[in-house]
Design an enzyme around this catalytic site. Structure first.
Site, PDB file in Angstrom:
ATOM      1  N   GLY A  48      41.331  46.104  36.606  1.00  0.00           N
ATOM      2  CA  GLY A  48      41.193  44.728  36.147  1.00  0.00           C
ATOM      3  C   GLY A  48      41.971  43.786  37.023  1.00  0.00           C
ATOM      4  O   GLY A  48      42.906  44.183  37.725  1.00  0.00           O
ATOM      5  N   GLN A  53      46.342  35.840  39.060  1.00  0.00           N
ATOM      6  CA  GLN A  53      47.026  36.804  39.935  1.00  0.00           C
ATOM      7  C   GLN A  53      46.825  36.489  41.409  1.00  0.00           C
ATOM      8  O   GLN A  53      47.534  37.023  42.257  1.00  0.00           O
ATOM      9  CB  GLN A  53      46.560  38.234  39.630  1.00  0.00           C
ATOM     10  N   CYS A  99      50.196  47.100  36.668  1.00  0.00           N
ATOM     11  CA  CYS A  99      49.690  45.770  36.987  1.00  0.00           C
ATOM     12  C   CYS A  99      49.799  45.537  38.488  1.00  0.00           C
ATOM     13  O   CYS A  99      50.811  45.880  39.099  1.00  0.00           O
ATOM     14  CB  CYS A  99      50.514  44.727  36.231  1.00  0.00           C
ATOM     15  N   LEU A 100      48.772  44.956  39.068  1.00  0.00           N
ATOM     16  CA  LEU A 100      48.803  44.651  40.500  1.00  0.00           C
ATOM     17  C   LEU A 100      49.956  43.707  40.837  1.00  0.00           C
ATOM     18  O   LEU A 100      50.452  43.711  41.961  1.00  0.00           O
ATOM     19  CB  LEU A 100      47.477  43.994  40.913  1.00  0.00           C
ATOM     20  N   HIS A 141      45.195  43.213  28.337  1.00  0.00           N
ATOM     21  CA  HIS A 141      46.135  43.012  29.454  1.00  0.00           C
ATOM     22  C   HIS A 141      45.676  41.830  30.315  1.00  0.00           C
ATOM     23  O   HIS A 141      46.481  40.954  30.659  1.00  0.00           O
ATOM     24  CB  HIS A 141      46.204  44.316  30.264  1.00  0.00           C
ATOM     25  N   GLU A 142      44.382  41.798  30.643  1.00  0.00           N
ATOM     26  CA  GLU A 142      43.876  40.724  31.516  1.00  0.00           C
ATOM     27  C   GLU A 142      43.858  39.379  30.779  1.00  0.00           C
ATOM     28  O   GLU A 142      44.165  38.341  31.373  1.00  0.00           O
ATOM     29  CB  GLU A 142      42.482  41.067  32.048  1.00  0.00           C
ATOM     30  N   HIS A 145      47.134  37.735  30.987  1.00  0.00           N
ATOM     31  CA  HIS A 145      47.365  37.035  32.257  1.00  0.00           C
ATOM     32  C   HIS A 145      46.907  35.577  32.171  1.00  0.00           C
ATOM     33  O   HIS A 145      47.542  34.686  32.742  1.00  0.00           O
ATOM     34  CB  HIS A 145      46.601  37.711  33.400  1.00  0.00           C
TER      35      HIS A 145
HETATM   36 NI    NI Z   1      48.003  42.844  35.328  1.00  0.00          NI
END
Ligand code: NI
Length: 174
Positions: A48, A53, A99-100, A141-142, A145
């Site tokens: 995701g 981000q 997470c990225l 989670h997304e 963000h």
């Molecule tokens: Ni993330």
């Protein structure tokens, strides 16, 4: 299309709430969707990614749980969500997240097990989706963000629930 740089914690832009998308005909928006798809694909095993981000403060996220080593049964493949809203949720489950934007850590986070959402697709068409288990987790989670929230905000205890990655894991990040 272009791969965008991923912002990492503690970049302040990851903490800002995102604006709804209103102009779906804007070619700049459509190009950005393609860029985000490409950027997610460039993060090995990422399931995701959300627009903030890469520093774009709009309510857009992409989920694709088919890219993991063991894709969840009945997964929905690539889902591009604009302006998502939760309709209902049920159950709770603790699971490990990455997470990225926090590449060196994973954490145990409690999430709803079942989730129903409504959203618009990249062209502004209304959609609805019911998700369960891992896909429901990734979606929550997304969506976090988009509100400037990171998984580390949801740990019960940083001491007990935050883990430094021992090796660089190429899976299950968003
Ligand atoms: Ni993330």
């Amino acid at each position: 299309m272009a791969i965008r740089d991923i912002l990492t914690y503690p970049d302040e832009r990851l903490r800002q709430p995102c604006k709804p998308v209103t102009d779906f005909a804007d070619p700049g928006f459509q190009t950005f969707v393609d860029d985000l798809v490409e950027t997610m694909a460039s993060g090995p095993g990422a399931v995701g990614i959300a627009a903030p981000q890469v520093g774009k403060m709009v309510q857009l996220l992409i989920m694709d749980c088919s890219v993991t080593r063991r894709p969840p049964k009945g997964h929905h493949g690539q889902v591009i969500c604009v302006n998502p809203e939760i309709l209902s949720w049920d159950g709770m489950e603790t699971g490990r997240e990455g997470c990225l934007s926090l590449p060196d850590y994973t954490g145990n986070v409690m999430r709803a097990l079942d989730l129903s959402i409504q959203f618009q697709d990249r062209h502004g068409e209304e959609r609805a989706l019911s998700l369960t288990g891992f896909e429901a987790r990734v979606m929550q989670h997304e969506m976090d963000h988009l509100e400037g929230r990171l998984f580390i905000d949801r740990l019960v205890s940083r001491k007990a629930d935050l883990f430094k990655r021992k090796v660089y894991q190429k899976s299950r990040r968003g």
